[in-house]
Design a protein around this motif. Structure first.
Motif: not given
Lengths: 324, 305, 324
Positions: B26-33
């Motif tokens: 989830e964190n990775l997804r936010i960072y990538w967004y």
């Protein structure tokens, strides 16, 4: 009463990385000429967003308004072009914000900023000289019960206290004739004695100038002392709308009741348990009533269907299946 | 009063349900967004990855690895760009494309070494000075920093590189010496503000050690601007390194370096334009890339949104 | 139960603002305050911003060095030369700050935040820290998996619960609550307050509750003290205080509170209307510092500073009106 402002089924969505946050979810409210209306709700319920959409000051890159109308004096604010909305901002609607120090520009004197408002209002012809403007400004400063307006006129915002700054914001909002004033928690950042003074001042000025007022506040007590009619907002919905007296005599919606129980009373009697649970997710809200997960009176139907606004008694609307 | 078992059971229940592992995905997804919202950042990331790839696999990617050592082939000298020599050849008949790719290696290596020395020194000093704000420790560290900041950076680097032997090591020492004060300045400001935050006060009131306060409470809050600055600085270090090698104080021939190639080629402008233009474009490419990448990192680590 | 846990005697905390050769200017943030807190009490310290109520708390904690006075905790004067507090004081006295956003490190998770006091004061062996944290979280009614959450991902009320949990970690006897709920909504405030009252009963704690909210104090405190410009105006047991508010400033505060029922309206002093603003603490008015806003001020108020008068057993007022 003639309606000055009529908000119909307004929806405001913010885009986030998870999808749209449905912050204002189809609200209806109206303000009559000369009426004082309160919009009460806890932080994050969408009350400030609603008001900002009236003046169209939301960041258009992040905000999406899929539906709704805001009818001001017969025309829809949401469909106005830039010049038209600018005219509304200059002549008809003004706003007072919560943080007076953020609303004033620190590098100009108070007088300059008030004069700026007068100059842009476009309500005075060319013969109206700078001197006339200044005397108008000074008269307006005196009106907010500041005893030495000349000195205040030439001072910078940082030289004034929080209460004084808020008075100046009121001057800027009311120096030229307006029809509607939106006050967004004008006393919240101030001490209780100063807040009391600001509220009394606001009420007397609005009444004197026959303006309409929308008072946004999180405090039921403030709304009770200031306005004629109250809208209670929860998670993007108006859950209850009633005359102030009726609302406090006979609160209907479970949320309104819970909120009233939470307010510590000066007469004592302990503190209630608070409302169970937390504010719901705005991105994937429940299909039914948004208060359903926290509601003590929840029924099965509440989880499926959105409760429509029902007339409980005359002028008393409530969005709850309990009264359907 | 028998509370412990309940808490323990609760803990075990959560462990079983896998609730305890924070969702890294989830964190990775936010960072990538956050990172990818600006398309230029993605371009920057792309360029950075290419540069790193080229630096690592330079001998494989380039066609004439022998051209970076002592090599002369006058028959193939001064050729304009062609299919066999993408960027043309220089006056000794060496392939410019190969030499540019190998320059990536030197340039990136220099950035990495310079930053991995300058950043810890600068950050540590900034942390200490910021936490002991207003005391003599603060005054000594910050005035020292001011002295270094007051000297014109390139002149300082030139002086150091000139006193030592002119090679890559001494130019790295020079650049390191002028680089740390910027980090001290950056961290000093943040540490000063953070040491007034209530969570730091609370740690003090609880009785935590100074070491804990500096490294566990204050430092993590400074990391995102530090990383952002580092990503941007890779490009700047390369530029300074190129300037030094342009005046002959970096990597010595025949090992290629951007600045040295440009200064060599400049003598043959405009006839042999490819000798100058391509190394210059390569520098612009890598610096631009790291700048875009740095902006993306800043957006990504921004806690505001 | 009547043992004094905290005695503050003639406490003075001044801040230097500028110093010239002949004269030093000070802000007299706390200027000769004395009070005592009995074991098991919830003492409310009420005042507007700038009244010095937080400065008292911070001076007790050792964040500021007092100019004069004694602070006696558990029979021991804790003010020493270099203003360092002993480890046992740091274990026994905890503080919860107002702003839940700033009092938790955003780059640590709840487990790291709560393990700090456990490690520093060696409450449990290292291997049992996680279990102890789950137990403490349960005390504030948060689920155990909360310990892996980051403060940035939880709401304001939950943050404040974590702050309270952290204060509980070292099994303190005395907790200073510096406006713990003033930045929260009322429904969340009610929850936090109930939690604090429950912990007060179960853990046999003593609270010093700093707030500006008099209606909240009515419901939870056993004793209330009013501060104005670094001095205490009135101290009384809660019942007595709200039944017969004596100091004109207390009356002004009470009359300014927005309330939500007729019953409360009746309790507000009618004669007093809030006027003026709190003067700058750099230039405290001569005589009684409140005389610039007081409706009942006389010549003596402008020249002579009043002293504390005892009007009934535990009711003290600092006003010339009550001089015998």
């Amino acid at each position: 009463m003639e309606r000055l402002l009529d908000i119909r089924n307004l929806k405001v969505w913010y885009s986030t990385y998870r999808g749209f946050a449905k912050v204002v979810d189809g609200i209806n409210m109206h303000v009559g000429k000369g009426e004082k209306v309160g919009l009460v709700g806890e932080s994050g319920c969408g009350k400030t967003t609603t008001m900002k959409s009236i003046l169209r000051v939301l960041d258009s890159r992040k905000v999406h308004i899929p539906e709704g109308e805001i009818i001001f004096k017969g025309s829809d604010i949401l469909r106005m072009n830039y010049n038209e909305i600018q005219q509304v901002r200059r002549r008809s609607i003004s706003m007072i914000s919560q943080e007076p120090s953020a609303a004033l520009n620190p590098v100009f004197t108070v007088g300059d900023q008030i004069m700026e408002v007068i100059r842009h209002s476009g309500q005075f012809d060319k013969n109206f000289s700078k001197k006339d403007m200044k005397s108008l400004a000074i008269k307006a400063i005196r009106d907010v019960l500041i005893s030495d307006p000349e000195r205040i006129f030439d001072s910078y915002p940082h030289q004034l206290s929080g209460g004084m700054k808020q008075r100046i914001c009121i001057v800027m909002a009311l120096v030229t004739p307006r029809e509607l004033l939106i006050a967004d928690e004008p006393g919240t950042a101030l001490d209780v004695t100063i807040q009391d003074q600001i509220h009394r001042l606001l009420r007397s000025l609005v009444e004197e100038k026959h303006m309409s007022l929308i008072m946004i506040t999180h405090s039921l007590g403030v709304a009770r002392e200031l306005v004629d009619r109250i809208y209670v907002m929860y998670a993007g919905n108006i859950v209850e709308a009633a005359k102030t007296k009726d609302l406090f005599k006979n609160p209907l919606h479970p949320y309104t009741r819970g909120l009233m129980d939470c307010v510590p009373r000066l007469s004592g009697g302990g503190v209630s348990e608070g409302i169970y649970g937390y504010i719901p997710d705005y991105i994937n809200p429940t299909p039914g009533c948004r208060f359903y997960p926290r509601c003590p009176d929840a029924k099965e139907v509440c989880s499926r269907q959105k409760p429509p606004a029902t007339v409980a008694t005359e002028n008393h609307l409530v969005a709850c299946f309990k009264y359907n | 009063m028998n509370k412990e078992p309940i808490a323990k059971n609760e803990l075990n229940r959560c462990r079983k349900k896998g609730l305890l592992s924070p969702s890294a995905k989830e964190n990775l997804r936010i960072y990538w967004y956050k990172f990818s919202r600006n398309k230029l950042s993605v371009l920057g990331l792309f360029i950075v990855l290419i540069s790193i790839f080229l630096a690592i696999f330079a001998p494989v990617v380039s066609r004439y690895p022998q051209h970076v050592k002592e090599f002369v082939d006058y028959e193939k000298a001064n050729l304009p760009p062609s299919a066999s020599y993408f960027f043309g050849t220089d006056i000794f008949g060496r392939d410019i494309f190969t030499r540019v790719i190998f320059s990536f290696r030197g340039a990136l290596l220099m950035s990495v070494i310079v930053l991995s020395i300058a950043v810890p020194i600068g950050v540590l000093l900034g942390l200490i000075a910021g936490y002991y704000n207003g005391t003599w420790i603060d005054i000594i560290i910050m005035r020292l920093t001011d002295v270094f900041l007051a000297l014109p950076p390139l002149i300082l680097a030139l002086a150091i590189a000139a006193v030592l032997k002119p090679n890559l090591t001494s130019s790295m020492i020079a650049v390191t010496a002028m680089w740390w004060p910027w980090y001290t300045r950056l961290v000093y400001g943040m540490a000063t503000a953070l040491s007034k935050e209530y969570f730091v006060k609370n740690a003090e009131l609880i009785g935590a050690s100074r070491f804990h306060i500096l490294f566990n409470e204050i430092l993590p809050n400074c990391l995102s601007p530090i990383f952002t600055k580092m990503a941007l600085d890779v490009g700047w270090v390369i530029l300074i390194g190129a300037s030094l090698s342009f005046v002959g104080l970096g990597e010595q021939p025949p090992t290629p370096a951007f600045g040295q190639m440009i200064s060599d080629g400049a003598r043959y402008m405009p006839d042999l334009w490819w000798m100058t233009i391509f190394p210059a474009l390569a520098i612009a490419f890598i610096i631009l890339g790291f700048n875009f990448f740095g902006d993306g990192i800043r957006d990504m680590l921004d806690r505001g949104r | 139960m009547d043992k004094h846990i905290l005695d503050v005697k003639n406490l003075k905390t001044y801040f230097l603002i500028n110093k010239s050769r002949d004269k030093a200017n000070y802000v007299r943030a706390v200027d000769g305050v004395s009070f005592s807190v009995k074991e098991g009490e919830i003492m409310g310290l009420v005042g507007e911003s700038g009244s010095g109520k937080s400065t008292i708390a911070y001076t007790i904690m050792g964040m500021y060095k007092p100019v004069e006075g004694e602070i006696i905790f558990n029979g021991e004067n804790i003010i020493n030369k270099n203003n360092r507090r002993s480890m046992s004081f740091k274990k026994n006295v905890q503080i919860v700050f107002q702003d839940p956003g700033s009092s938790l490190n955003p780059y640590q998770d709840v487990r790291q935040i709560l393990s700090l006091p456990l490690k520093v004061h060696k409450i449990v062996p290292r291997g049992k820290i996680e279990e102890k944290i789950a137990e403490i979280l349960e005390m504030v009614e948060l689920p155990a998996d909360f310990m892996y959450k980051s403060p940035t991902s939880i709401g304001g009320g939950e943050k404040q619960l974590v702050s309270i949990a952290r204060a509980l970690c070292s099994n303190p006897k005395f907790i200073i609550l510096d406006e713990p709920t003033s930045s929260l909504d009322v429904s969340i405030q009610a929850k936090i307050i109930n939690m604090l009252l429950k912990l007060h009963r179960e853990q046999k704690l003593t609270y010093l509750f700093i707030t500006h909210d008099l209606s909240l104090m009515r419901n939870i405190s056993t004793k209330v003290a009013i501060m104005y410009l670094g001095k205490m105006c009135e101290v009384a047991p809660t019942e007595d205080f709200y039944k017969t508010p004596m100091h004109p400033y207390t009356q002004m505060l009470l009359s300014s509170i927005p309330v939500i029922s007729e019953e409360e309206e009746a309790l507000k002093p009618k004669k007093v209307v809030s006027t003026g603003e709190i003067p700058s603490p750099v230039n405290v008015p001569k005589g009684c510092s409140f005389h610039t806003r007081c409706m009942l001020s006389t010549d003596i108020c402008r020249s002579e500073e009043p002293i504390m008068h005892q009007v009934s057993e535990d009711h003290f007022v600092r006003c010339h009106l009550y001089k015998k």
